[in-house]
Scaffold this motif. Structure first.
Motif, PDB file in Angstrom:
ATOM      1  N   CYS A 152       0.088  -2.917  10.609  1.00  0.00           N
ATOM      2  CA  CYS A 152       0.804  -2.138   9.588  1.00  0.00           C
ATOM      3  C   CYS A 152       1.468  -3.070   8.580  1.00  0.00           C
ATOM      4  O   CYS A 152       1.403  -2.833   7.367  1.00  0.00           O
ATOM      5  CB  CYS A 152       1.846  -1.244  10.246  1.00  0.00           C
ATOM      6  SG  CYS A 152       2.926  -0.393   9.076  1.00  0.00           S
ATOM      7  N   SER A 153       2.120  -4.136   9.071  1.00  0.00           N
ATOM      8  CA  SER A 153       2.767  -5.095   8.163  1.00  0.00           C
ATOM      9  C   SER A 153       1.740  -5.721   7.230  1.00  0.00           C
ATOM     10  O   SER A 153       2.002  -5.909   6.034  1.00  0.00           O
ATOM     11  CB  SER A 153       3.472  -6.186   8.968  1.00  0.00           C
ATOM     12  OG  SER A 153       4.529  -5.641   9.728  1.00  0.00           O
ATOM     13  N   LEU A 154       0.575  -6.028   7.766  1.00  0.00           N
ATOM     14  CA  LEU A 154      -0.494  -6.608   6.940  1.00  0.00           C
ATOM     15  C   LEU A 154      -0.992  -5.598   5.910  1.00  0.00           C
ATOM     16  O   LEU A 154      -1.206  -5.945   4.743  1.00  0.00           O
ATOM     17  CB  LEU A 154      -1.643  -7.066   7.842  1.00  0.00           C
ATOM     18  CG  LEU A 154      -2.853  -7.676   7.142  1.00  0.00           C
ATOM     19  CD1 LEU A 154      -2.475  -8.940   6.369  1.00  0.00           C
ATOM     20  CD2 LEU A 154      -3.958  -7.984   8.157  1.00  0.00           C
ATOM     21  N   ARG A 155      -1.159  -4.345   6.327  1.00  0.00           N
ATOM     22  CA  ARG A 155      -1.608  -3.292   5.396  1.00  0.00           C
ATOM     23  C   ARG A 155      -0.631  -3.141   4.235  1.00  0.00           C
ATOM     24  O   ARG A 155      -1.037  -3.053   3.070  1.00  0.00           O
ATOM     25  CB  ARG A 155      -1.746  -1.973   6.152  1.00  0.00           C
ATOM     26  CG  ARG A 155      -2.065  -0.773   5.259  1.00  0.00           C
ATOM     27  CD  ARG A 155      -2.172   0.514   6.068  1.00  0.00           C
ATOM     28  NE  ARG A 155      -2.444   1.639   5.191  1.00  0.00           N
ATOM     29  CZ  ARG A 155      -1.529   2.449   4.686  1.00  0.00           C
ATOM     30  NH1 ARG A 155      -0.245   2.264   4.988  1.00  0.00           N
ATOM     31  NH2 ARG A 155      -1.869   3.444   3.879  1.00  0.00           N
ATOM     32  N   GLN A 160      -2.665 -17.979   3.538  1.00  0.00           N
ATOM     33  CA  GLN A 160      -1.344 -17.372   3.296  1.00  0.00           C
ATOM     34  C   GLN A 160      -1.188 -16.084   4.100  1.00  0.00           C
ATOM     35  O   GLN A 160      -0.122 -15.828   4.675  1.00  0.00           O
ATOM     36  CB  GLN A 160      -1.174 -17.070   1.804  1.00  0.00           C
ATOM     37  CG  GLN A 160      -0.961 -18.303   0.938  1.00  0.00           C
ATOM     38  CD  GLN A 160      -0.932 -17.958  -0.547  1.00  0.00           C
ATOM     39  OE1 GLN A 160      -1.352 -16.867  -0.956  1.00  0.00           O
ATOM     40  NE2 GLN A 160      -0.470 -18.891  -1.367  1.00  0.00           N
ATOM     41  N   LEU A 161      -2.267 -15.289   4.177  1.00  0.00           N
ATOM     42  CA  LEU A 161      -2.220 -14.055   4.960  1.00  0.00           C
ATOM     43  C   LEU A 161      -2.081 -14.356   6.455  1.00  0.00           C
ATOM     44  O   LEU A 161      -1.360 -13.658   7.174  1.00  0.00           O
ATOM     45  CB  LEU A 161      -3.469 -13.208   4.704  1.00  0.00           C
ATOM     46  CG  LEU A 161      -3.590 -12.566   3.322  1.00  0.00           C
ATOM     47  CD1 LEU A 161      -4.905 -11.815   3.199  1.00  0.00           C
ATOM     48  CD2 LEU A 161      -2.421 -11.620   3.061  1.00  0.00           C
ATOM     49  N   THR A 162      -2.760 -15.402   6.898  1.00  0.00           N
ATOM     50  CA  THR A 162      -2.644 -15.806   8.304  1.00  0.00           C
ATOM     51  C   THR A 162      -1.221 -16.233   8.622  1.00  0.00           C
ATOM     52  O   THR A 162      -0.650 -15.844   9.653  1.00  0.00           O
ATOM     53  CB  THR A 162      -3.622 -16.950   8.619  1.00  0.00           C
ATOM     54  OG1 THR A 162      -4.963 -16.533   8.331  1.00  0.00           O
ATOM     55  CG2 THR A 162      -3.538 -17.349  10.084  1.00  0.00           C
ATOM     56  N   ASP A 163      -0.636 -17.036   7.735  1.00  0.00           N
ATOM     57  CA  ASP A 163       0.757 -17.456   7.925  1.00  0.00           C
ATOM     58  C   ASP A 163       1.696 -16.251   7.917  1.00  0.00           C
ATOM     59  O   ASP A 163       2.683 -16.209   8.653  1.00  0.00           O
ATOM     60  CB  ASP A 163       1.174 -18.439   6.828  1.00  0.00           C
ATOM     61  CG  ASP A 163       0.467 -19.784   6.945  1.00  0.00           C
ATOM     62  OD1 ASP A 163      -0.048 -20.091   8.042  1.00  0.00           O
ATOM     63  OD2 ASP A 163       0.408 -20.518   5.935  1.00  0.00           O
ATOM     64  N   PHE A 164       1.364 -15.251   7.082  1.00  0.00           N
ATOM     65  CA  PHE A 164       2.192 -14.043   6.990  1.00  0.00           C
ATOM     66  C   PHE A 164       2.230 -13.303   8.321  1.00  0.00           C
ATOM     67  O   PHE A 164       3.307 -12.952   8.821  1.00  0.00           O
ATOM     68  CB  PHE A 164       1.656 -13.126   5.881  1.00  0.00           C
ATOM     69  CG  PHE A 164       2.321 -11.784   5.816  1.00  0.00           C
ATOM     70  CD1 PHE A 164       3.550 -11.632   5.209  1.00  0.00           C
ATOM     71  CD2 PHE A 164       1.719 -10.660   6.390  1.00  0.00           C
ATOM     72  CE1 PHE A 164       4.182 -10.393   5.167  1.00  0.00           C
ATOM     73  CE2 PHE A 164       2.338  -9.425   6.344  1.00  0.00           C
ATOM     74  CZ  PHE A 164       3.568  -9.286   5.739  1.00  0.00           C
ATOM     75  N   VAL A 165       1.063 -13.059   8.940  1.00  0.00           N
ATOM     76  CA  VAL A 165       1.043 -12.277  10.179  1.00  0.00           C
ATOM     77  C   VAL A 165       1.587 -13.075  11.361  1.00  0.00           C
ATOM     78  O   VAL A 165       1.983 -12.494  12.385  1.00  0.00           O
ATOM     79  CB  VAL A 165      -0.373 -11.755  10.509  1.00  0.00           C
ATOM     80  CG1 VAL A 165      -0.878 -10.847   9.404  1.00  0.00           C
ATOM     81  CG2 VAL A 165      -1.356 -12.895  10.772  1.00  0.00           C
ATOM     82  N   LYS A 166       1.660 -14.398  11.205  1.00  0.00           N
ATOM     83  CA  LYS A 166       2.182 -15.235  12.302  1.00  0.00           C
ATOM     84  C   LYS A 166       3.694 -15.448  12.204  1.00  0.00           C
ATOM     85  O   LYS A 166       4.285 -16.117  13.055  1.00  0.00           O
ATOM     86  CB  LYS A 166       1.458 -16.591  12.308  1.00  0.00           C
ATOM     87  CG  LYS A 166      -0.011 -16.470  12.745  1.00  0.00           C
ATOM     88  CD  LYS A 166      -0.798 -17.738  12.512  1.00  0.00           C
ATOM     89  CE  LYS A 166      -0.487 -18.825  13.498  1.00  0.00           C
ATOM     90  NZ  LYS A 166      -1.396 -19.986  13.346  1.00  0.00           N
ATOM     91  N   LYS A 167       4.326 -14.868  11.169  1.00  0.00           N
ATOM     92  CA  LYS A 167       5.781 -14.950  11.079  1.00  0.00           C
ATOM     93  C   LYS A 167       6.409 -14.352  12.334  1.00  0.00           C
ATOM     94  O   LYS A 167       5.879 -13.380  12.890  1.00  0.00           O
ATOM     95  CB  LYS A 167       6.296 -14.187   9.847  1.00  0.00           C
ATOM     96  CG  LYS A 167       6.009 -14.852   8.514  1.00  0.00           C
ATOM     97  CD  LYS A 167       6.571 -14.004   7.381  1.00  0.00           C
ATOM     98  CE  LYS A 167       6.353 -14.657   6.022  1.00  0.00           C
ATOM     99  NZ  LYS A 167       6.891 -13.811   4.922  1.00  0.00           N
ATOM    100  N   PRO A 168       7.553 -14.912  12.777  1.00  0.00           N
ATOM    101  CA  PRO A 168       8.181 -14.404  14.004  1.00  0.00           C
ATOM    102  C   PRO A 168       8.468 -12.906  13.970  1.00  0.00           C
ATOM    103  O   PRO A 168       8.336 -12.222  14.986  1.00  0.00           O
ATOM    104  CB  PRO A 168       9.482 -15.216  14.091  1.00  0.00           C
ATOM    105  CG  PRO A 168       9.208 -16.467  13.338  1.00  0.00           C
ATOM    106  CD  PRO A 168       8.274 -16.083  12.226  1.00  0.00           C
ATOM    107  N   GLN A 169       8.855 -12.386  12.800  1.00  0.00           N
ATOM    108  CA  GLN A 169       9.197 -10.963  12.725  1.00  0.00           C
ATOM    109  C   GLN A 169       7.970 -10.059  12.816  1.00  0.00           C
ATOM    110  O   GLN A 169       8.104  -8.846  13.006  1.00  0.00           O
ATOM    111  CB  GLN A 169       9.992 -10.651  11.457  1.00  0.00           C
ATOM    112  CG  GLN A 169       9.321 -11.006  10.153  1.00  0.00           C
ATOM    113  CD  GLN A 169       9.716 -12.383   9.643  1.00  0.00           C
ATOM    114  OE1 GLN A 169       9.774 -13.339  10.415  1.00  0.00           O
ATOM    115  NE2 GLN A 169       9.977 -12.493   8.357  1.00  0.00           N
TER     116      GLN A 169
END
Length: 587
Positions: free
Chosen positions: A405-408, A335-344
């Motif tokens: 930063c988005s991940l943090r 889920q975290l991997t999918d999160f950071v791979k979002k286009p935004q």
């Protein structure tokens, strides 16, 4: 007289008084020969009692009251037998002797209570009903109180409030303008101000050395939770000041507001962090300091020490240590991997290293590195057994830091570390004076063209303008840019140099800003300013997720006012008067 008291005013000490109240019916409850009505106004709720044994006709009249009927009642204040500790008026009730229905109401489209059944769009369409809800009303009351405190604070420091025009000339440098056609000047347009920037500088030249305004501003931008097409600034400008003078004064104002509104004591001196340090440590020029997980660069540990080509070819490798999350499952990590791979966000992938409680190490790249590399990484990241390390890499350091930063922030949300009742404020200073625009293919002002370059960097303007720092500063709270400002250029020659670097011809600069540069020739004082976003400031104080909730009549995410159905098409007659013709492009 419609009322002698409000619905939030009466107490046990008022027992026996004959009073008159007016308000809206919140709810009714029928219990045998008694009918109870909760009457609501802006100030609170008072329970009304209608007794069939005392007045059957009045009792029958009360039984026909519906939700949101606007009524006026007279009666006697009485002590309640079953007190309600959740209401300030819960010790009393009003035994009604007279009822007058001022206005009937159809059944409202949603319940007018804090826990309503109305969705966002429905509540925005009937915003005037939504504003009757106490939780919404309190936000506007807080906003009112803040503006009073701000005005009093600035007045006490010799600021004068001056209103500036809403219809001005267009200044394309920055966000998109909203434009207004002029009937009396066919083919010409006003613009709505993105801020009163040039106007407040003119006020400094005019000798008003301390100006402020609670100013409406307009920007035609894509919307999000903390952005509206029209918003409100606490706009300020000062003459004969340096950067620390501005920072110190408005830090005091922020300290005053936090103490008065939230009872929070900010530190005697707020931290100042350079833009470069903020980007290096947090990947953001508005870092959230309520929790840790600072970035650790791991180039020396992971680049060229294994067989992982992604890291070997990277210009930046950095990560965060997430305490106590080594037990994350494969599903959670995916889920975290999918999160950071979002286009935004735009990352190509995510590397994890789990340092389990028993000392074992599991990683998505463990086949590429020897065990001792992961032990070095553990020491570098300051990780302990039970911690999870998350790593991103890329060919552009700052872009990768922004992704990290988005991940943090995502991990801060997941772990409940972004407490809305905790406030961490700081100043960001030493911004770059310019930034590169891919859209314009040129350098643009990071803030605006009137920002003073750092005197130590002026010599770089010709050969290396991208390295020039600005005498600019932002006030940041809980990861939100609440306000910002800068020292202004007051020397006309330096201002002309700025326009040259930005690619303005002399003719274009004069056409857009000639009124200001001409004014500089008449003894312009050194000056500086700052503007706080009032909507954002109120939303932080109120613990809101969106600034819409502290604006009386906001727009939705498409920039529409669904209550007024605006924007809308103009009548052909209006278009004719304006000498305008609509020619929409076909999709």
């Amino acid at each position: 007289m419609y009322r002698t008291h409000t619905c939030g005013e009466l107490r046990l000490s008022d027992s026996g008084k004959e009073v008159t109240l007016a308000g809206w019916v919140q709810r009714t409850r029928k219990m045998g020969g008694m009918t109870f009505v909760d009457l609501r106004d802006r100030y609170g709720i008072t329970q009304l009692v209608f007794n069939e044994a005392i007045d059957a006709e009045l009792f029958e009249q009360a039984n026909h009251l519906g939700r949101e009927y606007c009524i006026r009642v007279k009666g006697t204040v009485n002590e309640r037998s079953n007190k309600n500790k959740n209401l300030p008026t819960g010790d009393i009730e009003l035994v009604v002797s007279f009822l007058n229905v001022l206005s009937e109401s159809v059944t409202p489209p949603f319940t007018i209570e804090d826990n309503t059944d109305g969705g966002d769009d429905l509540r925005m369409k009937y915003r005037y009903l939504d504003l009757r809800r106490s939780c919404v009303r309190k936000n506007l009351e807080l906003r009112h109180r803040m503006t009073i405190l701000i005005r009093n604070f600035l007045d006490a420091h010799n600021f004068i409030e001056v209103e500036t025009p809403i219809l001005i000339g267009s200044t394309p440098e920055g966000a998109r303008d909203f434009v207004v056609p002029s009937r009396m000047n066919p083919g010409q347009f006003y613009a709505l101000p993105q801020s009163p920037q040039t106007l407040k500088q003119l006020l400094m030249i005019a000798g008003f050395d301390r100006y402020f305004q609670i100013a409406k501003c307009f920007r035609d931008e894509d919307l999000r939770a903390d952005r509206q097409p029209e918003f409100t600034q606490i706009d300020c400008e000062m003459s004969f000041v340096e950067q620390d003078d501005v920072i110190n004064l408005f830090e005091d104002m922020a300290r005053h507001l936090f103490k008065e509104i939230r009872g929070v004591e900010l530190p005697a001196k707020l931290q100042q962090m350079t833009w470069a340090e903020a980007m290096r440590r947090f990947g953001s020029d508005k870092p959230d300091l309520r929790f840790g997980m600072e970035f650790i660069e791991a180039m020396d540990v992971l680049k060229g020490t294994g067989t992982f080509s992604v890291f070997d070819n990277a210009e930046y490798i950095g990560g965060i240590c997430v305490p106590g999350c080594a037990n994350y499952t494969r599903k959670q990590l995916d889920q975290l991997t999918d999160f950071v791979k979002k286009p935004q966000i735009g990352a190509k992938g995510l590397v994890y290293v789990k340092y389990d409680e028993d000392g074992t190490i599991k990683s998505s790249i463990d086949k590429f590195y020897a065990p001792e590399v992961f032990l070095k990484l553990k020491e570098k990241m300051g990780a302990k057994n039970g911690d999870l390390v998350l790593i991103l890499s890329g060919d552009n350091a700052n872009r990768t830091r922004v992704q990290l930063c988005s991940l943090r922030l995502e991990m801060g949300d997941r772990l409940g570390l972004r407490d809305k009742n905790k406030f961490e404020c700081l100043w960001i200073i030493d911004f770059p004076l310019f930034e590169w625009s891919d859209e314009e293919q040129r350098l643009m002002s990071t803030h605006h063209p009137f920002t003073m370059p750092n005197p130590d960097d002026v010599s770089l303007l010709d050969e290396h303008p991208e390295k020039v720092r600005a005498k600019a500063y932002d006030f940041v709270c809980n990861g939100i840019e609440v306000g910002g400002g800068s020292l202004r250029i007051h020397d006309s020659k330096l201002q002309e140099k700025m326009f040259q670097v930005l690619g303005f011809t002399q003719e274009k600069a004069m056409a857009q800003f000639g009124f200001l540069t001409n004014a500089f020739k008449y003894g312009a004082p050194p000056h500086a300013g700052l503007a706080f976003g009032l909507d954002r400031f109120v939303s932080i104080m109120a613990g809101l997720d969106s600034i819409r909730d502290c604006i009386a009549f906001p727009k939705n995410n498409s920039g529409r006012d669904v209550m007024l159905d605006a924007p809308s098409e103009l009548d052909p007659k209006q278009l004719d008067e304006l000498q305008l013709k609509i020619d929409l492009k076909k999709e």
